[in-house]
Write a protein that holds these residues in place. Structure first.
Motif, short mmCIF file in Angstrom:
data_model
loop_
_atom_site.label_atom_id
_atom_site.label_comp_id
_atom_site.label_asym_id
_atom_site.label_seq_id
_atom_site.Cartn_x
_atom_site.Cartn_y
_atom_site.Cartn_z
N HIS A 137 0.83 -1.20 0.00
CA HIS A 137 0.00 0.00 0.00
C HIS A 137 0.87 1.26 0.00
CE1 HIS A 137 -4.13 -1.44 0.25
NE2 HIS A 137 -3.72 -2.40 1.06
N ALA A 138 1.95 1.24 0.77
CA ALA A 138 2.85 2.39 0.80
C ALA A 138 3.51 2.60 -0.57
CB ALA A 138 3.91 2.21 1.88
N ASP A 139 3.87 1.52 -1.24
CA ASP A 139 4.47 1.64 -2.57
C ASP A 139 3.47 2.26 -3.56
OD1 ASP A 139 6.84 0.55 -1.72
OD2 ASP A 139 6.40 -1.48 -2.44
N ARG A 140 2.21 1.83 -3.48
CA ARG A 140 1.21 2.39 -4.39
C ARG A 140 0.96 3.87 -4.10
NH1 ARG A 140 -1.07 -2.98 -4.18
NH2 ARG A 140 -2.34 -2.48 -2.36
N LEU A 141 0.99 4.23 -2.81
CA LEU A 141 0.80 5.64 -2.46
C LEU A 141 1.96 6.48 -2.99
CD1 LEU A 141 -0.76 7.84 -0.97
CD2 LEU A 141 0.47 7.20 1.13
N ALA A 142 3.18 5.99 -2.84
CA ALA A 142 4.34 6.71 -3.35
C ALA A 142 4.29 6.84 -4.86
CB ALA A 142 5.63 6.00 -2.92
N GLN A 143 3.85 5.78 -5.54
CA GLN A 143 3.75 5.83 -7.00
C GLN A 143 2.71 6.85 -7.45
OE1 GLN A 143 5.43 4.50 -9.40
NE2 GLN A 143 4.09 5.09 -11.11
N ALA A 144 1.56 6.86 -6.77
CA ALA A 144 0.51 7.81 -7.15
C ALA A 144 0.95 9.24 -6.91
CB ALA A 144 -0.77 7.51 -6.35
N ASP A 147 3.51 10.12 -9.96
CA ASP A 147 3.19 9.77 -11.34
C ASP A 147 2.57 10.97 -12.05
OD1 ASP A 147 2.53 8.68 -13.74
OD2 ASP A 147 1.44 6.96 -12.93
N ALA A 148 3.35 11.62 -12.87
CA ALA A 148 2.87 12.83 -13.56
C ALA A 148 1.88 12.51 -14.67
CB ALA A 148 4.06 13.60 -14.14
N ARG A 294 -2.37 21.54 -4.04
CA ARG A 294 -2.31 20.22 -4.66
C ARG A 294 -0.88 19.69 -4.65
NH1 ARG A 294 -3.99 21.44 -9.30
NH2 ARG A 294 -6.19 20.88 -9.11
N ARG A 295 0.07 20.53 -4.99
CA ARG A 295 1.46 20.08 -4.97
C ARG A 295 1.89 19.70 -3.56
NH1 ARG A 295 4.28 21.00 -9.63
NH2 ARG A 295 3.34 22.43 -11.14
N ALA A 296 1.44 20.47 -2.57
CA ALA A 296 1.78 20.14 -1.18
C ALA A 296 1.16 18.81 -0.77
CB ALA A 296 1.31 21.26 -0.26
N LEU A 297 -0.05 18.55 -1.23
CA LEU A 297 -0.72 17.27 -0.91
C LEU A 297 0.06 16.10 -1.48
CD1 LEU A 297 -3.32 15.80 0.16
CD2 LEU A 297 -4.21 16.03 -2.17
N LEU A 298 0.49 16.21 -2.72
CA LEU A 298 1.25 15.12 -3.34
C LEU A 298 2.60 14.94 -2.66
CD1 LEU A 298 0.48 15.80 -7.12
CD2 LEU A 298 -0.72 14.30 -5.52
#
Length: 375
Positions: A137-144, A147-148, A294-298
């Motif tokens: 789950h952490a890997d998928r969160l980091a990928q999302a 991912d531009a 939005r950038r801060a959220l990502l």
């Protein structure tokens, strides 16, 4: 299939780099011990309804467990007299794991210290599966978060955040708490945000628009100085909000005076630089503020994912410690998420479209209300 646990180590005269020798993880021994217990006493399968085949980290072991669940269990007398149970399990598992041999099944039996401890071995397997699940789950969160190519990265990140929170909730319900619940591994240092030119231009545009329309800042409490990628921009935003809070006049000169009091002016950022930065407002503060947030959220989602990865990388952490540490890591992201939702669900206000500035500095354009991101 993983290699069998190693035998005795090399003698003192053998020229072997022990640091490079691969040692099986402890969970592999637990998997072997459990399967050996079930080969010896198949009746114990009835006590393992909570254990699923996907909980096994080794593919061949998972196939064997599925075979044990599907093959007919022989009567107790027949099991004591003939190896019919081992043959049935091997025949059922081989289509999924062709490398399995009868010899390995006998190895599993030898690896079981005590069949009566099967339930304890199963809990170990479940615990390691929980750690792997949180890591995924952490890997998928980091990928999302990085991912531009995603059409709506904020919505994807929030969906992954929900999935991670659900996994942690399920994890907490399956494993009892105990003293010393915080993870043993220290949290990694916060990652330094890197700002591209596009992000910097959006922040400059926000500061210029907020100076031209300071009354809008009263409705933009969802934006905080720490949301800016460049700390100087966050400090200038603090100057603006301070002037608005004190109900003082706001323009480029008053912001310059406030910036001087906050020690923001220096050789690399002169009064002329500040006046130039605030000179050309384009669009609305809300439009650019949402982009900054939005950038801060990502960025916060990526930092949270890295922290949770660090917890899962430490096998010493128990499932409850993992859940506790991961929930704390999610707290900062949850707080920022609440502000994002306030920003994107706020009552609609008239927004003038951003007019492209002559020259290459400002390329972004204002989004229409229909394209605003909502959770």
């Amino acid at each position: 299939m993983h290699p069998h646990p190693p035998g005795p180590g090399p003698g003192p005269d053998e020229n072997i780099e022990l640091a490079n020798v691969h040692h099986p993880a402890p969970v592999l021994y637990a998997e072997q011990a459990l399967l050996g217990a079930l080969l010896l006493e198949p009746a114990r399968l009835a006590d393992l309804d909570h254990l699923a085949s996907e909980h096994f980290g080794d593919h061949a072991h998972s196939a064997l467990y599925v075979a044990m669940r599907t093959a007919a269990v022989p009567a107790a007398d027949e099991h004591r007299k003939t190896p019919v149970w081992l043959r049935r399990v091997l025949d059922a598992a081989r289509p999924q794991a062709p490398g399995l041999t009868a010899s390995y099944l006998h190895t599993l039996v030898q690896r079981c210290p005590w069949p009566g401890h099967a339930a304890a071995y199963a809990r170990m397997i479940e615990a390691d599966h929980a750690r792997r699940t949180v890591r995924e789950h952490a890997d998928r969160l980091a990928q999302a978060a990085t991912d531009a190519s995603l059409p709506d990265p904020a919505a994807t990140v929030l969906a992954q955040c929900d999935a991670l929170a659900d996994a942690l909730e399920a994890l907490s319900g399956r494993f009892a708490p105990h003293p010393g619940s915080l993870p043993r591994i220290p949290q990694p240092p916060p990652t330094r945000r890197t700002a591209g030119e596009e992000a910097l231009e959006e922040e400059r545009a926000l500061l210029a628009c907020a100076t031209a329309r300071p009354s809008r800042l009263r409705e933009m409490r969802w934006l905080q100085p720490e949301d800016f990628a460049l700390p100087l921009h966050g400090q200038l935003f603090t100057c603006l909000t301070a002037l608005v809070h004190r109900r003082e006049p706001v323009d480029a000169v008053t912001v310059l005076w406030e910036a001087q009091h906050q020690h923001l002016l220096h050789a690399g950022f002169t009064p002329a630089d500040l006046i130039d930065l605030l000179a050309t407002p384009l669009g609305t503060p809300e439009h650019w503020g949402e982009k900054v947030l939005r950038r801060a959220l990502l960025a916060q989602a990526h930092t949270t994912a890295l922290r949770i990865r660090a917890f899962t990388d430490d096998a010493a952490n128990t499932p409850h410690q993992l859940a506790t540490g991961s929930r704390r890591a999610l707290a900062d992201l949850t707080a920022l998420r609440s502000r994002w939702q306030r920003a994107t669900h706020a009552p609609a206000t008239p927004r003038s479209p951003a007019v492209p500035r002559a020259g290459p500095r400002l390329r972004a354009t204002a989004a229409s209300p229909a394209t605003r991101v909502s959770r």
